[in-house]
Scaffold this active site. Structure first.
Site, PDB file in Angstrom:
ATOM      1  CE1 TYR A 151     -12.472   5.545 -45.760  1.00  0.00           C
ATOM      2  CE2 TYR A 151     -10.145   5.943 -45.356  1.00  0.00           C
ATOM      3  CZ  TYR A 151     -11.449   6.385 -45.360  1.00  0.00           C
ATOM      4  OH  TYR A 151     -11.743   7.658 -44.971  1.00  0.00           O
ATOM      5  CE1 TYR A 432     -10.101  10.322 -54.587  1.00  0.00           C
ATOM      6  CE2 TYR A 432      -8.099   9.840 -55.814  1.00  0.00           C
ATOM      7  CZ  TYR A 432      -9.315   9.421 -55.280  1.00  0.00           C
ATOM      8  OH  TYR A 432      -9.735   8.134 -55.459  1.00  0.00           O
TER       9      TYR A 432
END
Ligand SMILES: CC(=O)SCCNC(=O)CCNC(=O)[C@H](O)C(C)(C)COP(=O)(O)OP(=O)(O)OC[C@H]1O[C@@H](n2cnc3c(N)ncnc32)[C@H](O)[C@@H]1OP(=O)(O)O
Length: 432
Positions: A151, A432
């Site tokens: 990322y 999450y």
């Protein structure tokens, strides 16, 4: 804005066009429609899981109904209904400093079918989320990652860390505080409410934290279908001297060959104060027939190290956990309280052009930041990723400067270090 219904926002045109040029379709998935099961199966396949049962699909739907699900479809494929790319997102609240939160565009379930990898599908999906979030007014996007290599290219960077803790209970004699409250076992089916209540107290004071949700709590509590360890889940709560429940520990005990030295696996341990923390850790370490306590997602420097006589009985392995992506520099910087005054001109480089610019950053004696665009020469330059890492105070500018990620003199770095110092070490305690 955490109340914003992200389901009503349009799909990103650029990503739609890029994918269409590659013969692929980019479209939203309705959790109550026919697309949902194949979407979920694709996510499971991407994360190397098995096929979901009907009960698992129904359970996931309870959570994903509130989220923005997007798939990439290959109509020429053997099973065109099964997406070759998946992503989901939702609006949540990131704690920026104790008692202060900022809206966060949370991203999860990023998968691309192994048959379609490295063709730019993830690039289109992530770019689409960032542009949509920015257009909707979000100053930050965030995610937790499977690999640290993915990322950074999109401007995400670690901003909160967590430790995996293992305690050798034979060496760890308790020397920590004596908590004045009491411990009690509680039934599993009461845990969703209990985990929610204690975690809410914890996360609002914990930079780097985000709220959990019922599906997360059901999973930790052993209440989700398909959980092979569910029947071994046990839970203990701590109540303080006033009877207020301030801590909860959910764990399993996994048998090892030596019947006097099993593993106690902490599924979660949330403590709203020091007493609850000490009481629950002591319970775990002193549990009969246990030789090792293992706990994930603990504080970067876990206080339990200071609560046993042989601190080397506690091994803590630090890992990056919460990755942030700044989308709006003034709004992101204004979100938190600062530890010291500051006045400098900051240049932020963003290869994606979402947060590029030069700003005068002024922090007053009250710890509040004012951030204005300026044409003045910058004293400090950094990438958008470096800014995301500095934001919560989890890393020092001096350290990033040493790595060449912040360009500034020693005085500017020292001033940044003083101002950005965190009142509470950033930490994210859930996935999450
Ligand atoms: C928030 C979350 O959900 S984290 C979960 C991430 N997902 C997973 O780990 C599941 C397994 N992995 C996958 O599904 C896929 O490999 C993904 C999603 C990681 C990547 O999807 P792809 O469509 O192959 O990526 P895409 O082709 O868009 O690649 C874009 C760039 O990232 C690079 N890249 C992609 N995956 C990786 C990786 N795992 N490690 C390093 N670089 C990577 C590509 O090489 C490319 O680089 P370039 O622009 O310099 O050429």
């Amino acid at each position: 804005m955490a109340s914003l219904d992200t389901l009503t926002l349009p799909l990103d045109q650029t990503s739609g066009d890029d994918l269409a040029a590659a013969g692929l379709e980019y479209r939203r998935v309705d959790a109550d429609g026919d697309d949902f099961r194949p979407f979920l199966q694709a996510v499971g396949r991407g994360f190397l899981g098995g096929e979901s049962t009907d009960a698992e699909v129904d359970n996931s739907r309870l959570t994903l109904r509130t989220r923005r699900l997007t798939g990439v479809f290959d109509r020429a494929g053997a099973v065109p209904a099964m997406p070759v790319g998946t992503i989901d997102s939702w609006a949540t609240a990131l704690t920026a400093s104790p008692g202060r939160t900022i809206d966060l565009w949370a991203i999860s379930a990023v998968t691309v079918a192994p048959t379609h990898r490295r063709r730019g599908i993830a690039r289109a999906m992530i770019g689409g989320e960032l542009r949509t979030a920015k257009a909707a007014g979000f100053a930050l996007a965030g995610l937790t990652v499977t690999e640290a290599t993915i990322y950074g290219r999109w401007g995400f960077s670690p901003a909160a860390w967590a430790s995996d803790v293992v305690v050798d209970t034979r060496r760890a004699r308790w020397t920590g505080p004596q908590a004045p409250g009491r411990l009690d076992f509680v039934p599993k089916d009461s845990l969703v409410e209990r985990l929610h209540a204690v975690h809410e107290r914890v996360r609002v004071r914990q930079p780097g934290a985000v709220p959990g949700w019922d599906g997360r709590w059901r999973g930790l509590a052993g209440l989700a279908p398909g959980d092979k360890a569910a029947e071994r889940v046990r839970a203990v709560v701590y109540r303080d001297a006033d009877g207020v429940e301030t801590g909860v520990l959910v764990y399993t005990i996994d048998e090892r060959d030596d019947f006097s030295a099993h593993d106690l696996e902490v599924r979660t341990l949330f403590a709203a104060d020091a007493d609850a923390y000490a009481a629950l850790w002591r319970f775990a370490i002193e549990h009969d027939l246990v030789g090792r306590v293992k706990a994930w997602l603990q504080q970067p420097v876990p206080p339990v190290q200071w609560m046993v006589d042989d601190r080397r009985a506690v091994t803590a392995t630090l890992t990056d956990h919460h990755w942030l992506r700044v989308l709006d520099v003034p709004a992101a910087l204004a979100a938190r309280a600062y530890a010291a005054p500051l006045d400098l001109v900051l240049r932020v480089d963003d290869p994606l052009g979402l947060a590029d610019g030069t700003w005068r950053v002024t922090i007053g004696d009250d710890g509040e930041a004012a951030v204005m665009p300026t044409d003045a020469a910058a004293a400090v330059e950094m990438t958008v990723g470096a800014l995301g890492s500095l934001l919560l105070g989890g890393v020092r500018a001096t350290e990033l400067a040493a790595a060449g990620l912040v360009k500034a003199g020693m005085n500017e770095c020292a001033a940044l270090d003083r101002a950005f110092a965190a009142a509470v070490t950033p930490h994210l305690d859930i996935w999450y």
